[in-house]
Write a protein that holds these residues in place. Structure first.
Motif, PDB file in Angstrom:
ATOM      1  N   ASN A 163      27.054  34.998 -12.212  1.00 53.07           N
ATOM      2  CA  ASN A 163      28.034  34.450 -13.149  1.00 53.07           C
ATOM      3  C   ASN A 163      29.237  33.840 -12.455  1.00 53.07           C
ATOM      4  N   LEU A 164      29.117  33.620 -11.149  1.00 52.23           N
ATOM      5  CA  LEU A 164      30.282  33.147 -10.393  1.00 52.23           C
ATOM      6  C   LEU A 164      30.055  31.729  -9.884  1.00 52.23           C
TER       7      LEU A 164
ATOM      8  N   GLN B 281      36.642  40.513 -11.431  1.00 53.66           N
ATOM      9  CA  GLN B 281      35.877  41.605 -12.066  1.00 53.66           C
ATOM     10  C   GLN B 281      34.733  42.057 -11.155  1.00 53.66           C
ATOM     11  N   GLN B 282      34.085  41.069 -10.503  1.00 53.02           N
ATOM     12  CA  GLN B 282      32.978  41.457  -9.635  1.00 53.02           C
ATOM     13  C   GLN B 282      33.484  42.241  -8.423  1.00 53.02           C
TER      14      GLN B 282
ATOM     15  N   GLN C 246      25.339  41.967 -12.831  1.00 53.90           N
ATOM     16  CA  GLN C 246      25.655  40.544 -13.039  1.00 53.90           C
ATOM     17  C   GLN C 246      26.792  40.384 -14.041  1.00 53.90           C
ATOM     18  N   GLN C 247      26.771  41.215 -15.089  1.00 53.09           N
ATOM     19  CA  GLN C 247      27.818  41.120 -16.140  1.00 53.09           C
ATOM     20  C   GLN C 247      29.007  42.024 -15.830  1.00 53.09           C
ATOM     21  N   TYR C 248      29.086  42.516 -14.603  1.00 59.60           N
ATOM     22  CA  TYR C 248      30.187  43.383 -14.114  1.00 59.60           C
ATOM     23  C   TYR C 248      30.180  44.763 -14.768  1.00 59.60           C
TER      24      TYR C 248
ATOM     25  N   SER D 202      39.656  37.566 -13.836  1.00 61.69           N
ATOM     26  CA  SER D 202      38.671  36.477 -13.731  1.00 61.69           C
ATOM     27  C   SER D 202      37.313  37.070 -13.352  1.00 61.69           C
ATOM     28  N   GLY D 203      36.258  36.241 -13.452  1.00 64.66           N
ATOM     29  CA  GLY D 203      34.915  36.713 -13.116  1.00 64.66           C
ATOM     30  C   GLY D 203      34.831  37.235 -11.693  1.00 64.66           C
TER      31      GLY D 203
END
Lengths: 216, 234
Positions: free
Chosen positions: B172-173, B148-149, B90-92, B144-145
């Protein structure tokens, strides 16, 4: 005096002739011994300083790497989660420490090369100043004299005394770094750094990825 | 194929014993995109960490292609994490001071691939997750989130794992980016025959999977596909 073997006898004779309460007769060879003694104490101070610096460097590397491992626990956990072995991570931390130490060694060597002469001069000067001061005090109490035939035979305050020879002898000393000394120093510091980094590297093996990632 | 047989994970808490995973059994065929649903604190992430060999089960077996990972020694578990599974968090959990490409190259470095091989495959994977151009060389902490994912997914695919475990990958997206990530995971499962197991409480995500499981009070049950009945956002 016709032979170096007669130095002591001549010294005693001059002393008796002029009166031991008025003059201080000193052989030149003793000036040399005084100079060598000063150099020996400088050498001892340097060696102690070097060993202290090595131990301090090792401790600093140890503490820095322990802090680095604590700060990077999460990263270590992630690396383990994606397949890094304990050995891979441990080696990485040791290498990081060695890179830091090599950089520090290069900078330190440069600074030492620039600063060694002034430091040596200061150390030699402080050692000879104290011996010269002692000599002058004795001379002042005994009045005037003169140097002859390589022997001190009394002197006036302000003209230098038997220790002035020592000052002159070691006043010309300058420092230089040989490749052998440099290589041994570098090897020593790398070994100390490797030892200092080993404990934190072993600590990384105790990091469990689940403990780190559970904090998400 | 992933087989989970009567897995239990118990923790001591004072005088009592907590079992977030209590006798869980299920199996998933290769190439399946599956979701595990459940409330927060229901044990989803604990189960995922057991499947990913991040934690050890108190009892029970986890078999991946017939290999019981519950009985592997530490070195075997490291090799399993390196070669057989990929994690998406979740936090990459990217390494912030490395570029996107370097992050994707990391698992391949651990697997012993040459630099040229790592570089070529990392570029290919980043293109596959639709990250192109200078993004490859941008530091992870400057992405960006969503980007990163995507990097995280590319990293999970690096060593061609049999199984990808994703813990709240859209948590988180924003909705739009989350949907793109879901579509990407789905296409990877079907296009590359990779089993993808997603832990989520995102019903939109769960609605796009091939199979759905629900974890509640440590027990797992399978729900029919296409229903969100009983789903609880948590």
């Amino acid at each position: 005096m016709d032979s170096i073997d007669n130095v002591d006898a001549t010294s005693t004779a001059v002393d008796n002739a002029l009166g031991s309460d008025r003059v201080d007769v000193t052989a030149g060879s003793r000036n040399l011994a005084s100079a060598v003694s000063s150099l020996a104490s400088v050498q001892k101070i340097s060696l102690i300083g070097f060993l202290a610096a090595l131990v301090t460097a090792g401790l600093i590397v140890l503490l820095i790497m322990i802090l680095v491992v604590r700060e990077r626990r999460r990263e270590i956990g992630v690396l383990k989660a994606i397949g890094a072995s304990n050995r891979t991570i441990g080696v990485q931390f040791v290498l990081e420490a060695l890179v830091l130490v090599v950089l520090g060694t290069v900078v330190g060597t440069g600074v030492a090369a620039l600063a060694s002469n002034p430091i040596a001069t200061a150390l030699v000067s402080s050692n000879t100043t104290s011996t010269t001061a002692t000599g002058r005090a004795g001379a002042a109490a005994q009045g005037a004299g003169q140097l002859a035939g390589g022997r001190g035979a009394g002197f006036a305050p302000g003209q230098g005394g038997p220790f002035a020879g020592a000052s002159q002898l070691i006043g010309t000393i300058s420092t230089s770094v040989g490749w052998q000394t440099l290589a041994m120093g570098a090897l020593g510091i790398l070994l100390i750094a490797a030892l200092g980094a080993l404990v934190p590297a072993l600590l990384t093996a105790k990091v469990r990825p689940i403990e780190v990632l559970r904090g998400e | 194929m992933l087989e989970v047989q009567n897995v239990v994970k118990a923790f001591r808490s004072g005088d009592s014993t907590i079992k977030p995973v209590n006798g869980v059994s299920f199996s998933v065929e290769q190439g399946t995109f599956a979701a595990i649903l459940g409330k927060s604190g229901s044990g989803k992430s604990t189960l995922l960490s057991l499947l990913g060999a991040l934690d050890q089960a108190t009892s029970g077996n986890v078999l991946v292609d017939g290999v019981n990972i519950s009985q592997l020694p530490d070195t075997g578990l490291t090799a399993y994490r390196r070669n057989d599974i990929g994690f998406v968090f979740q936090q990459y959990n990217l390494i912030p001071n490395l570029s996107a490409k370097e992050n994707v190259m990391l698992p391949m470095e651990f697997a012993g691939l040459s630099r040229a091989e790592r570089s070529a495959r990392a570029a290919e994977l980043l293109d596959q997750v639709e990250l192109t151009g200078d993004v490859h060389h941008r530091k992870a902490n400057r992405l960006s989130g969503g980007q990163q994912q995507r990097v995280s997914i590319a990293r999970a695919l690096a060593n061609r794992p049999k199984l990808i475990l994703a813990d709240e990958p859209t948590g988180n997206l924003d909705d739009e980016t989350g949907e793109l990530i879901i579509d990407l995971l789905r296409s990877l499962a079907h296009g590359q025959n990779t089993t993808i197991l997603v832990v989520t409480h995102d019903l939109a995500l769960a609605g796009k999977t091939d199979r759905k499981f629900r974890l509640a009070r440590g027990r797992i049950t399978e729900e029919p596909v296409g229903t969100a009945a009983g789903a609880h956002a948590g």
